[in-house]
Design a protein around this motif. Structure first.
Motif, PDB file in Angstrom:
ATOM      1  N   ASN A 155      22.132  -3.812 139.341  1.00  0.00           N
ATOM      2  CA  ASN A 155      22.364  -2.620 138.545  1.00  0.00           C
ATOM      3  C   ASN A 155      22.553  -1.446 139.499  1.00  0.00           C
ATOM      4  O   ASN A 155      21.681  -1.155 140.303  1.00  0.00           O
ATOM      5  CB  ASN A 155      21.154  -2.381 137.636  1.00  0.00           C
ATOM      6  N   GLN A 156      23.719  -0.788 139.435  1.00  0.00           N
ATOM      7  CA  GLN A 156      23.982   0.356 140.299  1.00  0.00           C
ATOM      8  C   GLN A 156      24.669   1.447 139.490  1.00  0.00           C
ATOM      9  O   GLN A 156      25.752   1.252 138.957  1.00  0.00           O
ATOM     10  CB  GLN A 156      24.859  -0.045 141.488  1.00  0.00           C
ATOM     11  N   ASN A 157      23.991   2.603 139.416  1.00  0.00           N
ATOM     12  CA  ASN A 157      24.513   3.756 138.672  1.00  0.00           C
ATOM     13  C   ASN A 157      24.854   3.396 137.233  1.00  0.00           C
ATOM     14  O   ASN A 157      25.882   3.806 136.699  1.00  0.00           O
ATOM     15  CB  ASN A 157      25.741   4.348 139.368  1.00  0.00           C
ATOM     16  N   GLY A 158      24.033   2.568 136.591  1.00  0.00           N
ATOM     17  CA  GLY A 158      24.253   2.196 135.197  1.00  0.00           C
ATOM     18  C   GLY A 158      25.258   1.070 135.011  1.00  0.00           C
ATOM     19  O   GLY A 158      25.439   0.580 133.900  1.00  0.00           O
ATOM     20  N   GLU A 159      25.924   0.655 136.069  1.00  0.00           N
ATOM     21  CA  GLU A 159      26.893  -0.448 135.976  1.00  0.00           C
ATOM     22  C   GLU A 159      26.243  -1.729 136.467  1.00  0.00           C
ATOM     23  O   GLU A 159      25.523  -1.723 137.456  1.00  0.00           O
ATOM     24  CB  GLU A 159      28.124  -0.156 136.843  1.00  0.00           C
ATOM     25  N   GLN A 160      26.531  -2.822 135.756  1.00  0.00           N
ATOM     26  CA  GLN A 160      25.999  -4.102 136.178  1.00  0.00           C
ATOM     27  C   GLN A 160      27.073  -4.869 136.935  1.00  0.00           C
ATOM     28  O   GLN A 160      28.212  -4.967 136.487  1.00  0.00           O
ATOM     29  CB  GLN A 160      25.513  -4.898 134.977  1.00  0.00           C
ATOM     30  N   THR A 161      26.693  -5.387 138.096  1.00  0.00           N
ATOM     31  CA  THR A 161      27.605  -6.194 138.904  1.00  0.00           C
ATOM     32  C   THR A 161      26.922  -7.514 139.215  1.00  0.00           C
ATOM     33  O   THR A 161      25.699  -7.628 139.125  1.00  0.00           O
ATOM     34  CB  THR A 161      27.960  -5.482 140.227  1.00  0.00           C
ATOM     35  N   ALA A 162      27.721  -8.494 139.585  1.00  0.00           N
ATOM     36  CA  ALA A 162      27.182  -9.808 139.935  1.00  0.00           C
ATOM     37  C   ALA A 162      27.736 -10.226 141.288  1.00  0.00           C
ATOM     38  O   ALA A 162      28.921 -10.033 141.578  1.00  0.00           O
ATOM     39  CB  ALA A 162      27.555 -10.823 138.875  1.00  0.00           C
ATOM     40  N   LYS A 163      26.876 -10.776 142.123  1.00  0.00           N
ATOM     41  CA  LYS A 163      27.257 -11.297 143.438  1.00  0.00           C
ATOM     42  C   LYS A 163      26.902 -12.774 143.466  1.00  0.00           C
ATOM     43  O   LYS A 163      25.781 -13.163 143.140  1.00  0.00           O
ATOM     44  CB  LYS A 163      26.505 -10.585 144.562  1.00  0.00           C
ATOM     45  N   VAL A 164      27.860 -13.605 143.874  1.00  0.00           N
ATOM     46  CA  VAL A 164      27.631 -15.044 143.959  1.00  0.00           C
ATOM     47  C   VAL A 164      27.467 -15.413 145.426  1.00  0.00           C
ATOM     48  O   VAL A 164      28.293 -15.064 146.266  1.00  0.00           O
ATOM     49  CB  VAL A 164      28.802 -15.834 143.332  1.00  0.00           C
ATOM     50  N   LEU A 165      26.361 -16.105 145.727  1.00  0.00           N
ATOM     51  CA  LEU A 165      26.046 -16.531 147.082  1.00  0.00           C
ATOM     52  C   LEU A 165      25.833 -18.037 147.088  1.00  0.00           C
ATOM     53  O   LEU A 165      25.299 -18.600 146.134  1.00  0.00           O
ATOM     54  CB  LEU A 165      24.776 -15.842 147.583  1.00  0.00           C
ATOM     55  N   GLN A 166      26.227 -18.686 148.187  1.00  0.00           N
ATOM     56  CA  GLN A 166      25.984 -20.118 148.304  1.00  0.00           C
ATOM     57  C   GLN A 166      25.405 -20.394 149.680  1.00  0.00           C
ATOM     58  O   GLN A 166      25.888 -19.855 150.689  1.00  0.00           O
ATOM     59  CB  GLN A 166      27.272 -20.907 148.109  1.00  0.00           C
ATOM     60  N   THR A 167      24.357 -21.212 149.707  1.00  0.00           N
ATOM     61  CA  THR A 167      23.673 -21.494 150.963  1.00  0.00           C
ATOM     62  C   THR A 167      23.081 -22.894 150.931  1.00  0.00           C
ATOM     63  O   THR A 167      22.947 -23.497 149.864  1.00  0.00           O
ATOM     64  CB  THR A 167      22.571 -20.454 151.222  1.00  0.00           C
ATOM     65  N   ASP A 168      22.726 -23.377 152.112  1.00  0.00           N
ATOM     66  CA  ASP A 168      22.047 -24.671 152.174  1.00  0.00           C
ATOM     67  C   ASP A 168      20.543 -24.427 152.090  1.00  0.00           C
ATOM     68  O   ASP A 168      20.074 -23.314 152.330  1.00  0.00           O
ATOM     69  CB  ASP A 168      22.414 -25.406 153.467  1.00  0.00           C
ATOM     70  N   PRO A 169      19.753 -25.444 151.735  1.00  0.00           N
ATOM     71  CA  PRO A 169      18.300 -25.248 151.547  1.00  0.00           C
ATOM     72  C   PRO A 169      17.575 -24.737 152.798  1.00  0.00           C
ATOM     73  O   PRO A 169      16.637 -23.947 152.683  1.00  0.00           O
ATOM     74  CB  PRO A 169      17.796 -26.635 151.151  1.00  0.00           C
ATOM     75  N   ALA A 170      17.990 -25.143 153.998  1.00  0.00           N
ATOM     76  CA  ALA A 170      17.312 -24.689 155.219  1.00  0.00           C
ATOM     77  C   ALA A 170      17.464 -23.179 155.394  1.00  0.00           C
ATOM     78  O   ALA A 170      16.496 -22.474 155.712  1.00  0.00           O
ATOM     79  CB  ALA A 170      17.871 -25.422 156.434  1.00  0.00           C
ATOM     80  N   THR A 171      18.662 -22.670 155.167  1.00  0.00           N
ATOM     81  CA  THR A 171      18.897 -21.231 155.281  1.00  0.00           C
ATOM     82  C   THR A 171      18.137 -20.483 154.192  1.00  0.00           C
ATOM     83  O   THR A 171      17.586 -19.409 154.434  1.00  0.00           O
ATOM     84  CB  THR A 171      20.400 -20.918 155.186  1.00  0.00           C
ATOM     85  N   LEU A 172      18.084 -21.051 152.993  1.00  0.00           N
ATOM     86  CA  LEU A 172      17.351 -20.429 151.896  1.00  0.00           C
ATOM     87  C   LEU A 172      15.852 -20.355 152.206  1.00  0.00           C
ATOM     88  O   LEU A 172      15.213 -19.330 151.963  1.00  0.00           O
ATOM     89  CB  LEU A 172      17.588 -21.195 150.595  1.00  0.00           C
ATOM     90  N   LEU A 173      15.293 -21.411 152.794  1.00  0.00           N
ATOM     91  CA  LEU A 173      13.883 -21.393 153.180  1.00  0.00           C
ATOM     92  C   LEU A 173      13.626 -20.332 154.244  1.00  0.00           C
ATOM     93  O   LEU A 173      12.612 -19.621 154.195  1.00  0.00           O
ATOM     94  CB  LEU A 173      13.450 -22.766 153.689  1.00  0.00           C
TER      95      LEU A 173
END
Length: 199
Positions: A155-173
């Motif tokens: 949520n930025q300045n009343g506008e909703q945006t979406a960001k899609v991210l993809q990662t492997d489990p090791a990087t996520l940990l």
């Protein structure tokens, strides 16, 4: 907490000793306007003609005063600390009192201007996630290749945006560990003191 001024700032503020208190008060008003609307060369030129000095001298004086007021307001310096910080400049007592009064009169307004100038960062709204596992391909029949897909709703300045991210489990940990370490750091006394001074 004392405010530390460089030699350049001291030199810029030294001009204030050459003018009377009404002019210093006007410089304070110009400094607050400088924060609000930016630099205005016409004001500097007019003041330079009246005082018979160069425009650059006026500009440096206003910028030095602006720096003094903004840094003091940003750090929420107490009256005594402000007086001690200004005492280093070697100004007369009357000018020190005038600068203190300028600071006290404009502290809240300067803090509100600085908060408006701060960038508005996106804030977290929600998170969707999906675990994808590739079990085989044409060339490799037995392969396990997991991937996490995250969709951050911000949520930025009343506008909703979406960001899609993809990662492997090791990087996520690793990311989770770093975020937990940052949250733990925020609980230390040093960070609490900094956050209290920012607000």
């Amino acid at each position: 907490m004392l405010l530390v001024l460089t030699e350049e700032h001291k030199e810029h503020l030294g001009f204030l000793t050459q003018v009377d208190s009404a002019v210093v008060g006007e410089f304070g008003r110009i400094a607050v306007e400088f924060l609000r609307k930016g630099t205005n060369l016409k004001i500097y030129e007019g003041a330079a003609r009246k005082l018979n000095v160069s425009t650059e001298t006026i500009q440096h004086g206003v910028e030095g005063l602006t720096y003094l007021l903004t840094e003091s307001s940003k750090l929420m310096i107490s009256d005594i600390d402000f007086q001690d910080s200004v005492l280093v400049l070697g100004f007369p007592e009357e000018l020190n009192k005038l600068l203190l009064q300028l600071y006290l009169d404009n502290r809240k307004e300067i803090r509100s201007i600085l908060s408006e100038l701060a960038p508005k960062l996106p804030s977290y709204q929600s998170l969707e996630w999906r675990l994808d596992v590739q079990l085989a391909s044409r060339s490799l029949r037995q392969q396990i290749k997991p991937a996490m897909t995250l969709k951050l709703h911000l949520n930025q300045n009343g506008e909703q945006t979406a960001k899609v991210l993809q990662t492997d489990p090791a990087t996520l940990l690793h990311l989770i560990q770093q975020l937990e370490q940052a949250l733990g750091e925020m609980k230390t006394n040093h960070c609490r003191r900094i956050v209290r001074n920012i607000k």
